[in-house]
Write a protein that holds these residues in place. Structure first.
Motif, PDB file in Angstrom:
ATOM      1  N   SER A 132      -7.343  27.650  44.840  1.00 31.53           N
ATOM      2  CA  SER A 132      -6.505  26.460  44.840  1.00 31.53           C
ATOM      3  C   SER A 132      -6.808  25.603  46.076  1.00 31.53           C
ATOM      4  CB  SER A 132      -5.025  26.858  44.814  1.00 31.53           C
ATOM      5  OG  SER A 132      -4.665  27.476  46.031  1.00 31.53           O
ATOM      6  N   TYR A 152      -0.383  19.045  45.747  1.00 35.39           N
ATOM      7  CA  TYR A 152      -1.459  19.710  45.000  1.00 35.39           C
ATOM      8  C   TYR A 152      -1.002  21.073  44.491  1.00 35.39           C
ATOM      9  CZ  TYR A 152      -5.293  16.429  45.704  1.00 35.39           C
ATOM     10  OH  TYR A 152      -6.097  15.345  45.624  1.00 35.39           O
ATOM     11  N   SER A 191       1.352  20.791  41.643  1.00 38.15           N
ATOM     12  CA  SER A 191       0.684  20.381  40.403  1.00 38.15           C
ATOM     13  C   SER A 191      -0.032  21.558  39.746  1.00 38.15           C
ATOM     14  CB  SER A 191      -0.282  19.240  40.672  1.00 38.15           C
ATOM     15  OG  SER A 191      -1.520  19.751  41.145  1.00 38.15           O
ATOM     16  N   MET A 192      -0.337  22.581  40.557  1.00 41.07           N
ATOM     17  CA  MET A 192      -1.007  23.753  40.006  1.00 41.07           C
ATOM     18  C   MET A 192      -0.013  24.809  39.515  1.00 41.07           C
ATOM     19  SD  MET A 192      -4.015  24.177  42.782  1.00 41.07           S
ATOM     20  CE  MET A 192      -5.099  22.806  43.174  1.00 41.07           C
ATOM     21  N   GLN A 208      -2.565  30.373  37.396  1.00 44.82           N
ATOM     22  CA  GLN A 208      -3.678  29.755  38.116  1.00 44.82           C
ATOM     23  C   GLN A 208      -5.010  30.179  37.496  1.00 44.82           C
ATOM     24  OE1 GLN A 208      -5.100  29.213  42.693  1.00 44.82           O
ATOM     25  NE2 GLN A 208      -4.573  31.253  42.037  1.00 44.82           N
ATOM     26  N   THR A 213      -5.488  28.246  34.446  1.00 45.08           N
ATOM     27  CA  THR A 213      -5.813  26.851  34.761  1.00 45.08           C
ATOM     28  C   THR A 213      -7.284  26.698  35.105  1.00 45.08           C
ATOM     29  OG1 THR A 213      -3.599  26.735  35.708  1.00 45.08           O
ATOM     30  CG2 THR A 213      -5.033  24.862  36.099  1.00 45.08           C
ATOM     31  N   THR A 231      -3.595  19.388  36.481  1.00 49.03           N
ATOM     32  CA  THR A 231      -3.367  19.434  37.917  1.00 49.03           C
ATOM     33  C   THR A 231      -3.916  18.150  38.528  1.00 49.03           C
ATOM     34  OG1 THR A 231      -5.489  20.421  38.473  1.00 49.03           O
ATOM     35  CG2 THR A 231      -3.697  21.923  37.858  1.00 49.03           C
TER      36      THR A 231
END
Lengths: 494, 592
Positions: free
Chosen positions: B325, B405, B408-409, B466, B469, B500
């Motif tokens: 990330s 950030y 958004s993840m 995550q 994603t 994201t």
């Protein structure tokens, strides 16, 4: 020479005795209805409430008979001794380790449970009758009145300590007797007024009137203070009858106050909402100033007294609000509110009253018939054979049955007043009025509670509610008076 | 005042009595003669509304394998009024397998209104719950000898496997709070308490019907009111299909036996949860037995907290699984690109701050940093980001950007999985540090968040999300355990893509780094035949022993499974989590 004195049963007041018997019979049938459970077909069995009550009724009649056979002077002689002994018992009961229904007021003697508070009523009545009958009792001495009050308030205080507030409040009934015996009507009047302020003020505290920010409780109490002050003035005015009614100053002042208040309410409802009680407070202050001014100018104590009454009322109401909202803990406040029926405690007291109104209301004019009440049979009404016995009467015997019961009580009370007035001795009269006060108070609170009119205070309906202690207590109370009265008539007939 | 005047007061007192009685009569006249309201209330008291319960929906796995179903059980009920006083209690107790003392104690309990407030002599009371088949057969043929006793059929939940307790949840009697919250429920009703049973309660339970009966003063039922015209029929509950793969769930739970932690696998393209393990767990079947209360108490007392669903309620430092990330954020914010190299000789050293790292070549670029899990690299990245005054006017702004950030993840807030009790984890923002350090902090103070330590907390679900994603190259679908509710369209919440703030092209770089980690880096142990696995290990520092973490997905292109394995106190990432992950991938992809 020995006169053959007429038998005690010739001179007994058969009116009262007859009403007593009628009440016992009606009461027993009500208990059958209230406690009857299907499956237990034997209403005479000692394992059922109705069977037990039959036993209590039998023993109560026996007790009555014994009292009638006792020597008349015994009651006068034993007055203080019985009273003192009862105070000791009441005091010891406070430390009773066994609690029944959250109160320590029940003494367990082998198989029977006795509530001493039920018997303290007649001992107190005897003691106060003896005290006020004594030669040195002077109606004009404040100290004597204080002692008389102490005789009544001491057992009351002890019973409050047993957490039996309901039974304790009954002792306020003695003030009716004090009123008859010469206590200033103003005291009775003011105390009733103060109780009204307390109950009404708190009960409607959170209700708002008509689009305004006025608390209905405050509004009602302020109106009451103004109205009562003016009535006070009116009742004690001399030479009123000369001028026409609407010309009389107190009534004119009352009319003016009410008109201004009405204007304020309308203004608040249709123009700008505001707190109408501000206007009423100003009116009250003006009235107080008026009476002070008149009292000083005319040097008349009466007007100063009225001013003091109005000021005291307002002060009392303000301090009740202050104590309730700022001093008391929330749980204490809640308890008082539930007692007054402000907070609907669905599973508790509020529920009881609601269910009792349903049961009575569903009875209609003629009732559902003996043992046919659904509400009481299905146990929706709690305590239905003790404090809420009137419910069963309302449901099963209907409006007519209720009228009969209330009629019996009215007849009993009026007859007791009449007979009390006939008494030759102050002892008999004072005792008689004690009996009147106690029955009146029980009737007022018990039936009022069941009908949702008075706060929920658990005290029995005399001769109707289930329970040996209360039945015996009321029987002794009544029969001592019958014995005193019978002796009086015997003396006349002699 | 003279005696004569005083005696006139008797009229006042008489008047008081007359007034009281008059008020009572007026009130009674209103209650009994004028008002209808109270008669209506009384009628409603005389009606008995009996609920008819529909069958609760069953729960199936993604391959239509039954996981939870309804089973009939038999309760022994008693009506006190109908009991024969001279019944043979000895033989009765023997067929039930209880003692006479048990019998007496149970009877006393039923009659005690303090403990059993709804007691009535005329209605059925529960005497003995859930007779088993043998007890039922034994008793059934003798029932005629015990008037007053009845056998009542009731459906209970049954589980086909001892697994997935946390996901499935359980059904139990409603609490006072449940009734308060939703007046659909009445005392004695059953309600889903945890897991899917709770979150899909409305769909599973259906709608109970009402049977309006007339009741007389004896409490006896006199038949249906108006011939049943007022009745409403029950509506059956809906069946539910889970995204869970029962076999994968079973394998995962077996792999976690004796460990603490969790495993979550998600299908990246749909967001469906393939398995969700929280260890230690419990056998859901023990909670359906008569001894439920006893077992429940044991579970509640257990210090390892088996009732806690660690997968969504556990909040842990993510350790190195947080680094992807960071890489994504730094690239998107132009702090670095794939050719940027930072030095790392045994860790990050600057001024007085030292953050250690293990041995690897230095300096190194992004791919190598991910593959070897270099601490120094990411610390430098965050340091340059937070102190970049040409991009951000202040440290505050830089910190806020970083936080945006992360959010958004899917970090820092509840993802919104369809299970009760999810926790949000923690992503600190500038205000958080202002408070924690009384306004005196700088980039160096907080640098350890770049490597998933410090204040950062994630739930295992967020780490798994995550992984999904990254597998999707830049978006996720909110993870959910229920794939389908019979006869309903799934809530669009669980089909929307959440992008994201990072562009797809940067994700490709991270995917390459994670692939390198498997081929030549820290998680070589997760290689499986036939599929290209991408992964990232983590070793989350923890006082009681480091947590071992693996996050990854497979295959590299068109991924079918995203996975997180979090083993509490499992040591290095490669020690515990990686071997478990390898076996999960193998099970799901190769059916091994």
């Amino acid at each position: 020479m020995i006169h053959s004195r007429p038998s005690i049963f010739h001179t007994i007041d058969w009116w009262i005795a007859g009403i007593f018997i009628a009440m016992l019979i009606f009461g027993w049938f009500s208990i059958c209805g209230a406690s009857y459970t299907y499956g237990e077909t034997d209403i005479f069995s000692l394992s059922s409430r109705s069977g037990m009550q039959l036993l209590w009724i039998g023993t109560a009649l026996l007790l009555g008979l014994i009292i009638m056979l006792l020597d008349n002077h015994l009651f006068d002689a034993l007055g203080y001794i019985l009273y003192g002994a009862m105070l000791v018992i009441l005091f010891l009961t406070i430390f009773n380790p066994k609690q029944i229904h959250g109160s320590r007021s029940w003494l367990v003697l082998g198989p029977v449970q006795v509530q001493p508070a039920e018997f303290a009523k007649f001992t107190t009545a005897l003691a106060i009758a003896k005290f006020m009958n004594s030669y040195d009792f002077n109606y004009n001495r404040l100290r004597h009145w204080a002692m008389a009050f102490a005789i009544v308030l001491t057992p009351m205080f002890l019973i409050i300590c047993q957490k039996e507030t309901g039974s304790a409040l009954v002792y306020l009934a003695f003030f009716l007797m004090f009123y008859r015996e010469g206590m200033s009507g103003a005291i009775l009047f003011s105390s009733i007024a103060f109780i009204l302020y307390f109950v009404i003020g708190l009960k409607y505290q959170d209700t708002l009137i008509w689009h305004s920010t006025t608390s209905a409780g405050t509004f009602f109490v302020l109106s009451l203070i103004i109205i009562l002050s003016v009535i006070f003035d009116y009742v004690h005015s001399e030479n009123l009858s000369e001028s026409p009614l609407f010309r009389q100053p107190p009534l004119r002042m009352l009319a003016a106050s009410l008109a201004i208040t009405l204007l304020a309410i309308l203004f608040s409802a249709f123009v700008i909402p505001f707190n109408v009680s501000i206007v009423m407070t100003i009116l009250l202050i003006l009235i107080i100033i008026y009476y002070c001014f008149r009292g000083l100018k005319e040097d008349n104590k009466k007007y100063l007294l009225i001013a003091a009454f109005a000021l005291g009322s307002a002060g009392f109401f303000a301090s009740v609000n202050y104590v309730m909202n700022d001093v008391m803990a929330p749980y204490q406040r809640a308890r008082i509110n539930v007692l007054l029926g402000v907070e609907e405690d669905i599973n508790g007291i509020g529920y009881n009253v609601h269910q009792s109104e349903i049961a009575i209301g569903s009875g209609g004019v003629l009732g559902k018939g003996f043992l046919n009440g659904t509400q009481t049979k299905l146990k929706y009404v709690p305590e239905q054979d003790t404090d809420f016995i009137f419910c069963t009467i309302g449901e099963e015997e209907g409006f007519l049955g209720c009228i009969v019961v209330l009629g019996l009580f009215l007849a009993l009370i009026l007859r007791l007043i009449y007979v009390s007035e006939q008494q030759a001795t102050r002892f008999g009269r004072v005792y008689g009025y004690c009996v009147v006060g106690i029955f009146t108070f029980h009737l007022l609170i018990n039936v009022g509670m069941v009908l949702g009119l008075t706060p929920v205070i658990g005290i029995p309906l005399p001769f109707f509610s289930y329970g040996g202690s209360s039945l015996w207590g009321f029987t002794i109370l009544l029969f001592i008076f019958l014995r005193l009265d019978a002796e009086r008539k015997r003396a006349i007939q002699l | 005042m003279t005696d004569y005047e005083l005696s006139k007061r008797s009229y006042v007192l008489g008047g008081v009595a007359v007034t009281i009685i008059a008020i009572f009569v007026i009130r009674l006249f209103y209650l009994q003669v004028i008002s209808d309201e109270y008669k209506k209330y009384a009628d409603s008291n005389a009606f008995l509304k009996r609920s008819e319960f529909p069958a609760r929906g069953v729960i199936k796995d993604r391959n239509n394998k039954l996981m939870v179903y309804n089973q009939m059980t038999y309760d022994l009920m008693v009506v006190m009024n109908d009991i024969n006083p001279s019944m043979d209690t000895i033989s009765f107790c023997r067929s039930l397998g209880i003692t006479k003392d048990d019998f007496i104690a149970r009877m006393d309990y039923i009659k005690d209104r303090g403990r059993n407030p709804s007691y009535s002599r005329f209605t059925q009371q529960m005497f003995y719950q859930q007779l088993n088949e043998k007890e039922y057969c034994l008793l059934e043929e003798k029932m005629f000898r015990y008037p007053g006793f009845y056998i009542q059929k009731r459906a209970i939940r049954q589980y086909s496997t001892p697994y997935a307790a946390h996901v499935l949840g359980e059904v139990a009697q409603v609490s006072a709070a449940d009734i308060e919250e939703d007046n659909y429920y009445q005392s004695g009703d059953y309600i889903g308490k945890m897991g899917v049973e709770r979150s899909y309660e409305k769909q599973l339970r259906g709608q109970k019907g009402v049977h309006v009966l007339l009741r007389d003063a004896r409490g006896k039922i006199r038949g249906a009111y108006k011939g049943g015209a007022m009745d409403t029929p029950p509506r059956a509950g809906r069946d539910i299909t889970l995204g869970i793969d029962a076999e994968l769930q079973e394998r995962a739970e077996q792999l976690m036996k004796g460990r603490r932690g969790s495993i979550i696998a998600i299908e990246p393209s749909t967001g469906e949860v393939l398995c969700m393990v929280s260890a230690p767990s419990y056998d859901p079947r023990i909670l359906t037995t008569r001894k439920r209360g006893e077992y429940m108490k044991q579970l509640q007392k257990d210090k390892t907290r088996p009732l806690l669903n660690r997968a969504i309620m556990g909040q842990y430092p993510p350790g190195s699984t947080f680094k992807p990330s960071q890489a994504l954020t730094f690239m998107q914010e132009r702090i670095l690109n794939t050719s940027t190299s930072y030095p790392c000789a045994g860790g990050f050293r600057y001024k007085r701050l030292k953050i250690g790292c293990h041995a690897h070549p230095s300096p190194l670029n992004l791919y190598n940093a991910i593959a070897t899990s270099c601490n120094g690299y990411f610390c430098w990245g965050l340091y340059y980001m937070l102190n970049n005054r040409s991009r951000y006017s202040s440290l505050h702004e830089a910190m806020s950007t970083w936080r945006d950030y992360m959010v958004s993840m899917g970090f820092g807030y509840k993802l919104g999985i369809d299970m009760p009790g999810e926790k949000r984890g923690l992503i600190p923002n500038a205000e958080f540090y202002d408070q924690a350090y009384a306004g005196r902090w700088n980039a160096l103070t907080i640098l350890s968040i770049a490597i998933g330590q410090g204040e950062v907390m994630n739930t295992p679900l967020q780490i798994a999300n995550q992984a999904a994603t990254i597998a999707n190259r830049g978006y996720y679908i909110i993870p959910h355990v229920v794939k389908q509710v019979e006869g309903e369209r799934l809530d669009t919440t669980y089909s929307e893509r959440h992008y994201t703030m990072v562009d797809r092209r940067y994700y490709e770089h991270v995917v390459r780094g994670m692939r390198d980690a498997v081929t030549s880096g820290t998680c070589r142990g997760v290689k499986i035949p036939g599929y290209s696995v991408c992964g990232k290990t983590g070793t989350a520092q923890n006082r009681g022993g480091d947590h071992s973490v693996f996050m990854g997905f497979a295959p590299m292109h068109n991924p079918r499974i995203a996975l997180v394995v979090y083993v509490e106190n499992g040591g290095f990432g490669a020690d515990s989590a990686v071997p478990i992950a390898a076996r999960i991938f193998n099970k799901y992809l190769n059916h091994l």
